[in-house]
Design an enzyme around this catalytic site. Structure first.
Site, PDB file in Angstrom:
ATOM      1  N   ASP A 262       3.114   9.125  -2.174  1.00 40.32           N
ATOM      2  CA  ASP A 262       2.114   8.523  -1.558  1.00 40.32           C
ATOM      3  C   ASP A 262       1.840   7.441  -2.558  1.00 40.32           C
ATOM      4  O   ASP A 262       1.756   7.446  -3.725  1.00 40.32           O
ATOM      5  CB  ASP A 262       0.819   9.519  -1.357  1.00 40.32           C
ATOM      6  CG  ASP A 262       0.069   9.000  -0.291  1.00 40.32           C
ATOM      7  OD1 ASP A 262       0.297   8.042   0.548  1.00 40.32           O
ATOM      8  OD2 ASP A 262      -0.690   9.903   0.089  1.00 40.32           O
TER       9      ASP A 262
ATOM     10  N   HIS B 222       0.762  -1.182   0.137  1.00 46.49           N
ATOM     11  CA  HIS B 222       0.135  -0.087  -0.029  1.00 46.49           C
ATOM     12  C   HIS B 222       0.844   1.080   0.064  1.00 46.49           C
ATOM     13  O   HIS B 222       0.144   2.515  -0.082  1.00 46.49           O
ATOM     14  CB  HIS B 222      -0.880   0.017   1.241  1.00 46.49           C
ATOM     15  CG  HIS B 222      -1.971  -1.176   1.156  1.00 46.49           C
ATOM     16  ND1 HIS B 222      -3.188  -0.929   0.820  1.00 46.49           N
ATOM     17  CD2 HIS B 222      -1.903  -2.320   1.328  1.00 46.49           C
ATOM     18  CE1 HIS B 222      -4.124  -1.740   0.729  1.00 46.49           C
ATOM     19  NE2 HIS B 222      -3.252  -2.946   1.072  1.00 46.49           N
TER      20      HIS B 222
END
Length: 463
Positions: free
Chosen positions: A371, A162
């Site tokens: 991110d 993730h």
């Protein structure tokens, strides 16, 4: 393996809906996505309880909620310090977000990481049936696949990352980096959130590990084992999130933001307090906007929601102090008797409350320095009024920028670029706002969490 799968077994550091340090207070991100998938499919969720005990016992705590069996273990304080605060959040997290200056390499951290991966492996191995699919999540548990194979688990085992995967030169600074990746290559399928992270991983496997890599298919052959690595952009539970629109919580939050900003344009940021989110740089951009356009000071209020996290780690305490200092500086320079241009809110909100806040905000500022994906950007898009939508300003370094390219894309390191995007968003005509939002909403609706999970699990069964 053939035949019907008995169940899905998810393994992650956090198990949602439980109390303790390792479990989130509100559903969102990884927790919300997996909760949605398991509610639909049924199965088991295994991980750390978030609690500490003086001595590790190996006891597995089982409870059932919403049709999901949740199995957890408690860890010792030394485990938490070395595995969670140490290797996961002081070594892997900063390194994978390209913050080599904040990365700590300590031998005990690595030992603690392997020890806790072994303990969670022992827990999961008891719960896996012969026909089950196993889906392991995130950087805390990269070594778990190898542990399951060593225990004779022959099931299909997948892993999803993730967070970003760093470039080869950065990753190779990690001591025993070959050992970590060779453990990862025991999984049948490895998922990344965007092409860049996958390319970095394949480049490392070919260049530094000497594996046979097929760039087109993502097939990797190493030490007699074949692994596949592919891209699966994670999404939100679109139907569930948009259904929150009519809840009292959402409507009250929207009313509060509209009324408290006194007809000014509300701009919002929602982030876990973390140096990867670019919060000080974001404030530099807002300060630059006010300096360049002092006549617009009364037109804009920025609300930054940033609940603290990982406060046992010094770098997180430092980023909080820096953010508080910059907020005071900008408010001291531009505030008036009746209002401050920046509101820094240090607590979390429910998903329904966030829906209302997103809905009432004309602009969202989502500007991480790096991110993996960023689901806040997708939630903001989902919450907008189709007749009068707001504007998303998005960092080019968020994984979501590859999908949400109709946002105003900015370099978060450049305060002038952020300032220009804020002005463009404030002055954007309704027709352009609608056109941009429609393209964004199509992606967020179509590439939702169930599509993400379905694509990954389909491939895990068939590779």
């Amino acid at each position: 393996m053939t035949g019907q799968r008995d169940q899905l077994v998810v393994v992650s550091n956090r198990v949602s809906g439980l109390t303790g340090r390792g479990a989130p207070g509100a559903q969102g991100g990884l927790a919300g996505a997996l909760e949605a998938v398991l509610k639909r499919r049924g199965g088991t969720w295994c991980g750390w309880s978030g609690n500490e005990r003086g001595e590790f016992t190996g006891d597995v705590h089982i409870n059932y909620r919403d049709g999901i069996r949740k199995a957890t273990i408690d860890l010792e304080p030394q485990d938490v310090e070395e595995y969670y605060n140490g290797y996961a959040n002081s070594t892997i997290w900063p390194l994978f977000h390209c913050r080599l200056d904040l990365t700590r390499y300590e031998r005990n951290f690595g030992k603690g990481y392997e020890r806790v991966n072994k303990r969670i492996t022992d827990c999961a191995a008891q719960l896996i049936g012969p026909g089950d699919l196993v889906w392991v999540h995130d950087y805390h548990l990269m070594a778990l696949g190898k542990g399951l194979r060593m225990r004779g688990i022959a099931n299909r085992i997948g892993f999803f990352l993730h967070i970003p995967w760093p470039p080869v030169r950065l990753f190779s600074s990690l001591p025993f980096h070959e050992r970590l990746v060779s453990s990862l290559l025991k999984y049948d399928l490895i998922g990344f959130q965007c092409d860049e992270w996958l390319e970095n991983f394949l480049h490392y496997c070919r260049k530094d590990l000497g594996a046979a890599v097929d760039e087109q298919s993502g097939r990797i052959k190493y030490e007699g084992v074949t692994t596949h690595a592919r891209v699966y952009p994670v999404g939100i539970d679109f139907d569930h999130f948009t259904a929150l629109a009519d809840t009292p919580e959402a409507q009250e939050a929207a009313w509060w933001l509209r009324s408290s900003t006194r007809e000014r344009i509300a701009m919002i940021g929602v982030d876990r307090l973390d140096y990867s989110k670019g919060l000080p740089e974001r404030l530099d951009g807002i300060g630059c906007f006010f300096e360049r356009h002092p006549e617009r000071t009364h037109d804009l209020v920025f609300v930054q929601i940033a609940p603290p996290s990982r406060e046992d780690v010094k770098s997180y305490r430092d980023i909080r102090a820096r953010l508080e200092r910059k907020t005071r500086q900008i408010n001291d320079a531009f505030s008036e008797v009746e209002f401050d241009p920046i509101r820094y809110v240090k607590r979390g909100f429910s998903q329904a409350q966030l829906y209302g806040l997103y809905r009432a905000a004309r602009i969202a500022l989502v500007t991480p320095l790096r991110d993996g994906m960023n689901l806040v950007a997708k939630e903001y898009v989902a919450a907008q009024d189709r007749l009068d939508p707001g504007v998303l300003i998005l960092s080019r370094f968020a994984g979501a920028a590859r999908q949400l390219d109709s946002a105003l894309i900015v370099n978060p390191h450049n305060p002038v670029e952020i300032a220009q995007a804020i002005r463009a968003a404030m002055d954007m005509p309704l027709e352009e706002r609608r056109s941009r939002w429609e393209r964004l909403a199509d992606n967020v609706r179509d590439e939702n969490v169930h599509v993400w999970a379905g694509n990954f699990l389909h491939d895990l069964e068939s590779v």
